[in-house]
Design an enzyme around this catalytic site. Structure first.
Site, PDB file in Angstrom:
ATOM      1  N   ARG A 117      22.882  -3.481  39.157  1.00 54.29           N
ATOM      2  CA  ARG A 117      22.057  -2.270  39.205  1.00 54.29           C
ATOM      3  C   ARG A 117      22.764  -1.176  39.996  1.00 54.29           C
ATOM      4  NH1 ARG A 117      16.412  -3.155  38.006  1.00 54.29           N
ATOM      5  NH2 ARG A 117      16.165  -1.077  38.873  1.00 54.29           N
ATOM      6  N   ASN A 126      19.933 -15.998  33.895  1.00 57.12           N
ATOM      7  CA  ASN A 126      20.088 -14.787  34.707  1.00 57.12           C
ATOM      8  C   ASN A 126      19.923 -15.185  36.178  1.00 57.12           C
ATOM      9  OD1 ASN A 126      19.325 -12.513  36.299  1.00 57.12           O
ATOM     10  ND2 ASN A 126      19.093 -11.344  34.415  1.00 57.12           N
ATOM     11  N   HIS A 184      22.643  -8.651  36.248  1.00 57.60           N
ATOM     12  CA  HIS A 184      22.393  -7.205  36.095  1.00 57.60           C
ATOM     13  C   HIS A 184      22.960  -6.512  37.323  1.00 57.60           C
ATOM     14  CE1 HIS A 184      19.106  -3.870  35.394  1.00 57.60           C
ATOM     15  NE2 HIS A 184      20.336  -3.369  35.496  1.00 57.60           N
ATOM     16  N   THR A 239      13.303  -4.858  34.802  1.00 59.02           N
ATOM     17  CA  THR A 239      13.422  -3.975  33.649  1.00 59.02           C
ATOM     18  C   THR A 239      12.052  -3.872  32.976  1.00 59.02           C
ATOM     19  OG1 THR A 239      15.594  -4.971  33.410  1.00 59.02           O
ATOM     20  CG2 THR A 239      14.867  -3.531  31.643  1.00 59.02           C
ATOM     21  N   HIS A 276      13.032 -11.919  28.634  1.00 57.58           N
ATOM     22  CA  HIS A 276      12.161 -11.270  29.612  1.00 57.58           C
ATOM     23  C   HIS A 276      10.811 -11.978  29.694  1.00 57.58           C
ATOM     24  CE1 HIS A 276      10.818  -8.335  32.480  1.00 57.58           C
ATOM     25  NE2 HIS A 276      12.074  -7.945  32.538  1.00 57.58           N
ATOM     26  N   HIS A 306      18.280 -13.395  40.875  1.00 64.63           N
ATOM     27  CA  HIS A 306      17.383 -13.648  42.005  1.00 64.63           C
ATOM     28  C   HIS A 306      17.940 -14.637  43.023  1.00 64.63           C
ATOM     29  CE1 HIS A 306      14.780 -10.736  40.549  1.00 64.63           C
ATOM     30  NE2 HIS A 306      14.362 -11.404  39.491  1.00 64.63           N
ATOM     31  N   ARG A 357      20.690  -3.848  44.366  1.00 66.11           N
ATOM     32  CA  ARG A 357      19.651  -4.504  45.175  1.00 66.11           C
ATOM     33  C   ARG A 357      19.802  -6.026  45.202  1.00 66.11           C
ATOM     34  NH1 ARG A 357      14.339  -3.778  41.392  1.00 66.11           N
ATOM     35  NH2 ARG A 357      14.761  -1.590  41.766  1.00 66.11           N
ATOM     36  N   GLU A 387      18.889  -7.373  22.026  1.00 73.32           N
ATOM     37  CA  GLU A 387      18.064  -8.378  22.706  1.00 73.32           C
ATOM     38  C   GLU A 387      16.628  -7.896  22.606  1.00 73.32           C
ATOM     39  OE1 GLU A 387      19.219  -9.657  26.691  1.00 73.32           O
ATOM     40  OE2 GLU A 387      17.126 -10.158  27.148  1.00 73.32           O
ATOM     41  N   GLU A 406      24.469  -7.209  32.323  1.00 68.63           N
ATOM     42  CA  GLU A 406      23.438  -6.208  31.992  1.00 68.63           C
ATOM     43  C   GLU A 406      23.720  -4.974  32.833  1.00 68.63           C
ATOM     44  OE1 GLU A 406      19.555  -7.686  32.872  1.00 68.63           O
ATOM     45  OE2 GLU A 406      19.781  -9.389  31.531  1.00 68.63           O
TER      46      GLU A 406
HETATM   47  N1  PXP Z   1      16.840  -9.834  29.629  1.00 68.32           N
HETATM   48  C1  PXP Z   1      16.969  -8.636  30.240  1.00 68.32           C
HETATM   49  C2  PXP Z   1      17.583  -7.520  29.467  1.00 68.32           C
HETATM   50  C3  PXP Z   1      16.546  -8.444  31.563  1.00 68.32           C
HETATM   51  O1  PXP Z   1      16.686  -7.234  32.148  1.00 68.32           O
HETATM   52  C4  PXP Z   1      16.021  -9.548  32.265  1.00 68.32           C
HETATM   53  C5  PXP Z   1      15.618  -9.378  33.703  1.00 68.32           C
HETATM   54  O2  PXP Z   1      16.725  -9.069  34.478  1.00 68.32           O
HETATM   55  C6  PXP Z   1      15.913 -10.773  31.604  1.00 68.32           C
HETATM   56  C7  PXP Z   1      16.311 -10.881  30.277  1.00 68.32           C
HETATM   57  C8  PXP Z   1      15.383 -11.986  32.276  1.00 68.32           C
HETATM   58  O3  PXP Z   1      14.017 -11.789  32.533  1.00 68.32           O
HETATM   59  P1  PXP Z   1      13.247 -12.824  33.442  1.00 68.32           P
HETATM   60  O4  PXP Z   1      13.836 -12.748  34.810  1.00 68.32           O
HETATM   61  O5  PXP Z   1      11.833 -12.352  33.383  1.00 68.32           O
HETATM   62  O6  PXP Z   1      13.451 -14.188  32.823  1.00 68.32           O
END
Ligand code: PXP
Length: 238
Positions: free
Chosen positions: A45, A7, A43, A104, A190, A10, A49, A154, A73
């Site tokens: 949003r 992901n 994601h 999330t 997550h 960031h 952001r 998930e 996402e």
């Molecule tokens: N899975 C989902 C559905 C999420 O919303 C996120 C965060 O955007 C992640 C996985 C990844 O989480 P993390 O950034 O804590 O690894």
């Protein structure tokens, strides 16, 4: 072995801190794939952001030859239905979204909005999109996800990553084996990081791990020496 989907939200968070053009999520995606990533996740949003519409478009074009590598996402809204139907990512993961949250915060409450989500999934499926739903390790939620036609779920690993105990790990394991028993494909994600990943990666039947924050954080630390060296070199050469 589960697939590792990175992901890259960031990377865009850092860019948006200055509203500039770097760091570039597309370049980040290319380098992540060179590093062995099996997929890229973003994601989009409602408040844009971090990742924006242009990022999603460029990533989908870059991953066009292997759309299965691209997970979008998104919240289950009309706007996102329209965007995803045009972009056609390999997988859509429906997530809950609140404006004030930092990330999330929990799984989507599928049982609480069963009828709405059932129709929403129908619309996504009509556009030939594959759908996953981000949910807590809860049997009722998992069963409802199956009933409304999800292709994947998930499992939200946040409760385990906040308290990496046998009890929390077993909840994840049981949720995954229940989903398998129902015929659902299962991803997990997550809060996963370099300390807590091993017990999760060892669970049978996880298709994909979705990891963001810890990998982007590590990237800064493994890259900072080289970044400083390059700048030093330029200054020295004047
Ligand atoms: N899975 C989902 C559905 C999420 O919303 C996120 C965060 O955007 C992640 C996985 C990844 O989480 P993390 O950034 O804590 O690894």
């Amino acid at each position: 072995m589960p697939k590792l989907c990175i992901n890259i939200d960031h990377i865009a968070t850092v860019r948006e801190a200055r509203k500039t053009i770097e760091p570039d999520p597309l370049l980040g995606a290319k380098l992540a794939i060179e590093g062995g990533a099996n997929g890229i996740t973003v994601h989009l949003r409602e408040d844009r952001r971090h990742i924006n519409d242009r990022d999603v478009l460029l990533l989908s074009q870059f991953l066009k030859s292997q759309p299965s590598l691209f997970t979008l996402e998104m919240a289950a809204t009309d706007e996102m239905l329209s965007i995803s139907s045009k972009i056609k990512p390999g997988l859509i993961t429906l997530v809950p979204e609140k404006r004030q949250e930092l990330t999330t915060e929990g799984g989507l409450n599928v049982t609480g909005q069963k009828q709405y989500l059932e129709k929403y999934l129908e619309s996504l499926h009509k556009n030939n999109l594959m759908v996953s739903i981000f949910i807590n390790a809860d049997k009722e939620q998992i069963k409802t996800a199956k009933d409304i036609g999800a292709d994947f779920i998930e499992i939200h690993t946040g409760p385990y990553t906040e308290n990496p105990s046998e009890i929390e790990l077993n909840k994840v394991k049981e949720a995954i084996s229940y989903a398998k028993h129902l015929g659902l494909k299962t991803n997990a994600g997550h809060g996963l990081n370099y300390e807590n990943i091993i017990p999760i990666a060892r669970i049978q039947d996880i298709e994909q791990l979705h990891i963001g924050h810890s990998i982007i954080s590590k990237s800064v630390m493994v890259g900072i020496k080289e970044a400083v060296r390059e700048m030093k070199q330029l200054i020295k050469n004047i």
